[in-house]
Design a protein around this motif. Sequence first.
Motif, PDB file in Angstrom:
ATOM      1  N   VAL A  18       5.993  22.852  -9.035  1.00  0.00           N
ATOM      2  CA  VAL A  18       6.106  22.962 -10.498  1.00  0.00           C
ATOM      3  C   VAL A  18       6.993  21.836 -11.018  1.00  0.00           C
ATOM      4  O   VAL A  18       6.642  21.152 -11.994  1.00  0.00           O
ATOM      5  N   TYR A  19       8.125  21.609 -10.364  1.00  0.00           N
ATOM      6  CA  TYR A  19       9.029  20.540 -10.794  1.00  0.00           C
ATOM      7  C   TYR A  19       8.419  19.150 -10.603  1.00  0.00           C
ATOM      8  O   TYR A  19       8.739  18.234 -11.358  1.00  0.00           O
ATOM      9  N   ASN A  20       7.565  18.985  -9.628  1.00  0.00           N
ATOM     10  CA  ASN A  20       6.886  17.700  -9.449  1.00  0.00           C
ATOM     11  C   ASN A  20       5.915  17.427 -10.596  1.00  0.00           C
ATOM     12  O   ASN A  20       5.705  16.281 -10.986  1.00  0.00           O
ATOM     13  N   ALA A  21       5.328  18.480 -11.126  1.00  0.00           N
ATOM     14  CA  ALA A  21       4.360  18.336 -12.217  1.00  0.00           C
ATOM     15  C   ALA A  21       5.046  18.264 -13.581  1.00  0.00           C
ATOM     16  O   ALA A  21       4.568  17.562 -14.482  1.00  0.00           O
ATOM     17  N   PHE A  22       6.147  18.984 -13.736  1.00  0.00           N
ATOM     18  CA  PHE A  22       6.854  19.069 -15.019  1.00  0.00           C
ATOM     19  C   PHE A  22       8.359  19.026 -14.769  1.00  0.00           C
ATOM     20  O   PHE A  22       8.866  19.812 -13.970  1.00  0.00           O
ATOM     21  N   PRO A  23       9.079  18.162 -15.478  1.00  0.00           N
ATOM     22  CA  PRO A  23      10.522  18.078 -15.260  1.00  0.00           C
ATOM     23  C   PRO A  23      11.282  19.343 -15.666  1.00  0.00           C
ATOM     24  O   PRO A  23      12.370  19.597 -15.177  1.00  0.00           O
ATOM     25  N   GLY A  24      10.709  20.128 -16.568  1.00  0.00           N
ATOM     26  CA  GLY A  24      11.401  21.326 -17.022  1.00  0.00           C
ATOM     27  C   GLY A  24      10.474  22.263 -17.769  1.00  0.00           C
ATOM     28  O   GLY A  24       9.301  21.957 -18.018  1.00  0.00           O
TER      29      GLY A  24
END
Length: 189
Positions: free
Chosen positions: A43-49
Motif C-alpha cells: 500500500v505504501y509503495n503505491a501511495f505515500p499516505g
Amino acid sequence: MKTMTDKTHMIVSAAANMFARYGYSKTTMGDIANEAGVARQTVYNAFPGKEEILRAVVRQAGDETYSAVMASWADTDSIDDKLSAFHQYGPLKWFEAICAAPDLAELMDGLHRAASEEMTALDLKWRAALTEMLQTSLAARDGLPASIDDIVDFFYSASLNAKHGVQDLAQLRSRLATIKLATLALLKA
C-alpha cells in the motif's frame, strides 16, 4: 495521472470499502492493506499516505459516474433523457450509497481537504460537460431567458444540493424531477 495497475485499483477499491464502513479518520493503512489482501508495504509503495488514497478513491468514483453518464448520453439526443441520466448516475446513486454507508457523506460532501480538492476538479469537469451538451443540443437556439452557463449553474447546483433535508429516495426523486422540469422550462422559454 498515470493509469492504475490492477493492484493499485484493488487498493483503491479496498480503501473505498473501508472508508464507507468506518469513515476516513478511523481507517488505517493497515486496514486498507488487510481489505485489499496485500502487505502494508505494498500500500505504501503505491501511495505515500492515506490522503493520496482518498484522492484516488474520490477520483475513481467520479470517473466511474462520469463514464456511466457519458455512455447514457451517447444513446440519446434528448436533453430530457440526458438530464435524467445525470440525476440517475449522480445524485440518486450517491444518495443511495450514503444511505447504505453514512460515513461516505464526509467524502462526497468534500469535508476532508483532499476530497474537497478532488470534488472541485470533478465540479469543473461536470459543468464543462453539461455546458457542451446544452450548447450542442441548442446550437441554433436564440432567445433563452438566461445564458447556458447560468442554466448549467442552476441545474448542477440545485441537483447536487437537492439531497439536503430529504427524508428518503422518493422525496429526492421528486425534488430532482422539479429541478429538471424547471431547467427544461428555461431551455424552452
